[in-house]
Design a protein around this motif. Structure first.
Motif, short mmCIF file in Angstrom:
data_model
loop_
_atom_site.label_atom_id
_atom_site.label_comp_id
_atom_site.label_asym_id
_atom_site.label_seq_id
_atom_site.Cartn_x
_atom_site.Cartn_y
_atom_site.Cartn_z
N ALA A 145 33.59 29.14 44.79
CA ALA A 145 33.50 30.48 44.21
C ALA A 145 32.03 30.90 44.30
O ALA A 145 31.45 30.89 45.39
N GLY A 149 31.47 34.59 40.50
CA GLY A 149 32.80 34.42 39.91
C GLY A 149 32.74 34.49 38.40
O GLY A 149 33.77 34.53 37.73
N LEU A 150 31.51 34.48 37.87
CA LEU A 150 31.32 34.46 36.41
C LEU A 150 30.59 35.69 35.90
O LEU A 150 30.81 36.14 34.79
N HIS A 164 35.80 36.52 41.14
CA HIS A 164 36.44 36.43 39.83
C HIS A 164 37.93 36.11 40.02
O HIS A 164 38.51 35.35 39.25
N MET A 167 38.59 32.45 40.58
CA MET A 167 38.49 31.67 39.33
C MET A 167 39.84 31.68 38.61
O MET A 167 40.27 30.65 38.06
N THR A 170 42.17 29.39 40.47
CA THR A 170 41.81 27.99 40.21
C THR A 170 42.48 27.49 38.94
O THR A 170 43.09 26.41 38.91
N ALA A 186 36.73 24.92 40.74
CA ALA A 186 35.82 25.79 41.50
C ALA A 186 34.40 25.26 41.38
O ALA A 186 34.03 24.65 40.37
N CYS A 188 30.60 26.91 41.51
CA CYS A 188 29.97 28.23 41.44
C CYS A 188 28.48 28.11 41.78
O CYS A 188 27.63 27.96 40.88
N HIS A 254 35.24 24.96 36.33
CA HIS A 254 34.25 25.15 37.39
C HIS A 254 33.00 24.36 37.08
O HIS A 254 32.75 24.03 35.91
#
Ligand code: NAD
Length: 264
Positions: A145, A149-150, A164, A167, A170, A186, A188, A254
């Motif tokens: 990711a 993704g966060l 995102h 995620m 996942t 994931a 990141c 993650h």
């Protein structure tokens, strides 16, 4: 404690592994005796050379030119891996592209490509490979990711949306396969200096109206509290850890490798 655990003779399919992070993961995995399915675009002779270099480590490496935006080609890639190498034990959904632009100027074709390659391809790959993986009762699925993704950054709407999305995939997949001996997680990363990032430096300078030097120091490394780019080997090492026995109970989550970016 010995990490990673014995991964000799396992097979990893790594999408987008002709360059950058994916190629680094392939090289690190091959060092552990893992057979490799290479995938991605690039110069045919150079890809063949990479394949041979991997095989010189004593493993089998095959190459699939499948386009990750085309579900049929993804199915063909998985079938080819099964035919030539037997089972797929590890999937690394890594292929990705980027485009930097304000939303109202964002080319819809580029939006669709990013969603297809960075997000949908993981679904199609897993969908094709999961039945055989379930039968063998062991597997590792790793989605590359991003810090994106966060958290978000401006001008990267499609990328942030896709990351995102992966995620969510996942977590959902991890629950569905929790009792099958298969984990799904994931990674990141923050900024890693690969061709994908090199290309963004000029684009971001244009979008924000600043110099390339300012993009590196005031945009990319501003978010990374260590003030260092993440290295490809650091991402690959994290992927290897997720394949180890120590990570057997890590699933649906993650690992951030982002120099503190998403802690702030
Ligand atoms: P890269 O450009 O070096 O490599 C991308 C790979 O994907 C290449 O092998 C390319 O051929 C392949 N690819 C692109 N489109 C494809 C398609 N349609 N079908 C098949 N393969 C395709 O980029 P990278 O930086 O190594 O990125 C790898 C992954 O890591 C991406 O998912 C990216 O979003 C993620 N990531 C990168 C960074 C970073 O700073 N470099 C940070 C966080 C996450």
């Amino acid at each position: 404690m010995h990490l990673p655990s014995n991964l000799q003779d396992k097979t990893a399919l790594i999408t987008g592994s002709t360059s950058g992070i994916g190629l680094g993961i392939a090289q690190n995995f091959a060092d552990q005796g893992i057979n490799i399915v290479l995938n991605g675009f690039g110069d045919a002779a150079q890809i063949e050379q990479e394949r041979q270099t991997l095989e010189s480590k004593g493993i089998k490496a095959i190459y699939s030119p499948a386009d990750m935006s085309k579900p049929d080609e993804i199915t063909d890639m998985v079938n080819m891996a099964h035919e030539e190498l037997g089972n797929i034990d590890i999937i690394v959904n890594n292929a990705g592209i980027q485009h930097v632009s304000p939303v109202e100027e964002f080319d819809p074709a580029k939006w669709n490509d990013i969603i297809a390659i960075n997000m949908n391809a993981a679904f199609h790959t897993v969908r094709a490979a999961l039945p055989a993986m379930k039968k063998q009762g062991w597997g590792r699925i790793i989605n590359i990711a991003s810090a994106h993704g966060l958290v978000a950054s401006p001008f990267k709407s499609a990328y942030v949306t896709a990351k995102h999305g992966i995620m969510g995939f996942t977590k959902t997949l991890a629950l569905e396969i929790a009792q099958e001996g298969i984990t799904c997680n994931a990674i990141c990363p923050g900024y890693v200096r690969t061709p994908l990032v090199e290309n963004q430096i000029a684009d971001t300078a244009r979008s924000r109206g600043i110099s390339e030097e300012e993009v590196i120091n005031d945009v990319m490394l501003k978010a990374q509290w260590t003030k260092k780019f993440v290295t490809i080997d650091q991402v690959a090492g994290t992927a290897l850890f997720l394949c180890s026995d120590a990570a057997e109970n890590i699933t649906g989550t993650h690992i951030s490798v982002d120099g503190g970016w998403t802690a702030a």
